[in-house]
Scaffold this active site. Sequence first.
Site, PDB file in Angstrom:
ATOM      1  N   CYS A  75      91.036  50.295  26.645  1.00 22.92           N
ATOM      2  CA  CYS A  75      92.040  50.524  27.679  1.00 22.92           C
ATOM      3  C   CYS A  75      93.388  50.871  27.076  1.00 22.92           C
ATOM      4  O   CYS A  75      94.043  51.831  27.472  1.00 22.92           O
ATOM      5  CB  CYS A  75      92.213  49.278  28.544  1.00 22.92           C
ATOM      6  SG  CYS A  75      90.673  48.552  29.129  1.00 22.92           S
ATOM      7  N   ASP A  76      93.830  50.076  26.131  1.00 29.48           N
ATOM      8  CA  ASP A  76      95.229  50.114  25.724  1.00 29.48           C
ATOM      9  C   ASP A  76      95.491  50.602  24.306  1.00 29.48           C
ATOM     10  O   ASP A  76      96.653  50.786  23.930  1.00 29.48           O
ATOM     11  CB  ASP A  76      95.840  48.710  25.892  1.00 29.48           C
ATOM     12  CG  ASP A  76      95.772  48.237  27.344  1.00 29.48           C
ATOM     13  OD1 ASP A  76      96.024  49.071  28.238  1.00 29.48           O
ATOM     14  OD2 ASP A  76      95.478  47.053  27.570  1.00 29.48           O
TER      15      ASP A  76
ATOM     16  N   CYS B 145      91.789  44.498  25.687  1.00 30.51           N
ATOM     17  CA  CYS B 145      90.872  45.642  25.796  1.00 30.51           C
ATOM     18  C   CYS B 145      91.387  46.815  24.964  1.00 30.51           C
ATOM     19  O   CYS B 145      92.352  47.478  25.345  1.00 30.51           O
ATOM     20  CB  CYS B 145      90.733  46.051  27.258  1.00 30.51           C
ATOM     21  SG  CYS B 145      89.729  47.523  27.517  1.00 30.51           S
TER      22      CYS B 145
END
Lengths: 308, 308
Positions: free
Chosen positions: B135-136, B132
């Site tokens: 997200c990261d 993701c």
Amino acid sequence: MLDLAIIGGGPAGLTAGLYATRGGLENVVMYEKGMPGGQITQSSEIENYPGIPEVVSGMELMQSWPQQCQRFGLKHEMLEVNSVKKVGEHFELDLGKYIVQAKSVIVCTGSTPRRAGIIGEVEFSGKGVSYCATCDGFFHKEKEVVVIGGGDTALEEALYLAKICSKVTLIHRRDGFRASPTTVKRVKENAKIEVLTNSVVQEIYGDAMGVDGVRVKTSKKTVDLAVSGVFIFVGYDVNTEVLKSEDGYICDLNEFGEVVVDLRMRTSLPGLFAAGDIRADAPRQVVCAAGDGATAALSAISFIEGLK
Amino acid sequence: MLDLAIIGGGPAGLTAGLYATRGGLENVVMYEKGMPGGQITQSSEIENYPGIPEVVSGMELMQSWPQQCQRFGLKHEMLEVNSVKKVGEHFELDLGKYIVQAKSVIVCTGSTPRRAGIIGEVEFSGKGVSYCATCDGFFHKEKEVVVIGGGDTALEEALYLAKICSKVTLIHRRDGFRASPTTVKRVKENAKIEVLTNSVVQEIYGDAMGVDGVRVKTSKKTVDLAVSGVFIFVGYDVNTEVLKSEDGYICDLNEFGEVVVDLRMRTSLPGLFAAGDIRADAPRQVVCAAGDGATAALSAISFIEGLK
């Protein structure tokens, strides 16, 4: 030119700013004339924002948001945006004293519930007077409450409250309801709901602990109802002024004046996104507005990528 | 008969349970065979859930949710649901040993990213290996990363990462990409993205601090790339098994196998709602899944009211 202009600084605008800057957009400004946090900061008790298990005030809930959301470069300008228009491939925001250009815009100016103008309404707002059954209904579990209004929202919220409260008195100033017949039927058949038509609430009263009751003038007499909550649904204003154009609005609105969006929070105008209570079918909850803001920011990032 | 059955216990399912029970539904069960919390509990760092300003692990983020969401009567059954079907006006859930009936169902079983099967992939998952970018990606700001995959998602995520990281090497085992021509063009024109086709990552390596690099076998030679992050986009499985019927699925899915919903999280089957990563256009973020769960619960309450 800004990558992204965010109009409004509630949960939707703040989260949009967090996601946009953390996603690498470099010039992102959130225009909010007041303190960030939004309408929820006027609520006295929140217990349904997941991850915050304590019962907190709206002010407490939102306290950490501005700092968290501005960590990645989001700027906050304490300015009001008068209007937005698309000029060629970009947007122009009229800030009164000057014009700002942006590649994309997220509008999250929310909506404002209309006040009924009852004595005590402002004084007890957040202390028993509420404009949101989903938010505050549970605080009156097994207690008696009053619902004021005669439209679809008032009746649906009365039905919602009837699941939680011991009794709901629905008070409407006219004789008939302006709601769908099936909803009216359900209200009339609900044993927990008493309907008072041709009636007006003259006063909401209580003490420092909150509402104790309301004085209601019916067509025949004046009565006092001992209730802990007064839920007012006499309409709301969707804050779309900023989207007005010379001949209407710059994007599609629905029959309720709310901004039409798809699941990616795209409006009918490419590059313009909407998030939070301003958009159609908004559940008017902090967590939903925040989710919208994240979604809109990711869509804006993708839109800007496509401009290249 | 249950008022509502919730299938899946991640952020969407938990929030749906919170809103459904707080909204007065009395028999609400969340079926989650494991511990509640969802896929996010496998993430090592989260900093974009609004209201939680600290960088926390997914496990820490979700720690308080089950208790908060079960405060109003939500029950958790550690059981797997095999299938759901509508029988007349209600739903039947097959739990293997017995059948449970429910007036409405919210499905929030999520989706599961496919693993690429690379040496070190599992070991460094959450420590540099990610599925993701939203997200990261930010954890690799101004650092070099690798993206593995050749479809639309891989290319779009490479573009997303190129805004944040100093360099993105896109590695695809085939010669051509299976993505829209405009996306391919943008990737090829992006100065920060280097494309390696006909190449496979043989190993991801590092130490206790995380990923240090990858070994890539191209058509000509084997090279080592020093990177801090490896983003894998080789597809994902939408967890719709439970919605399978004899002749397809009980509700409409889109071309990606995701559940089609409207803004109220209603599926094509009345009384069945979807929330979180299982639904079309899901941004795959905790705050979005939670917002979906709240929305779906409010829709379920309204649906049940309409049954009377």
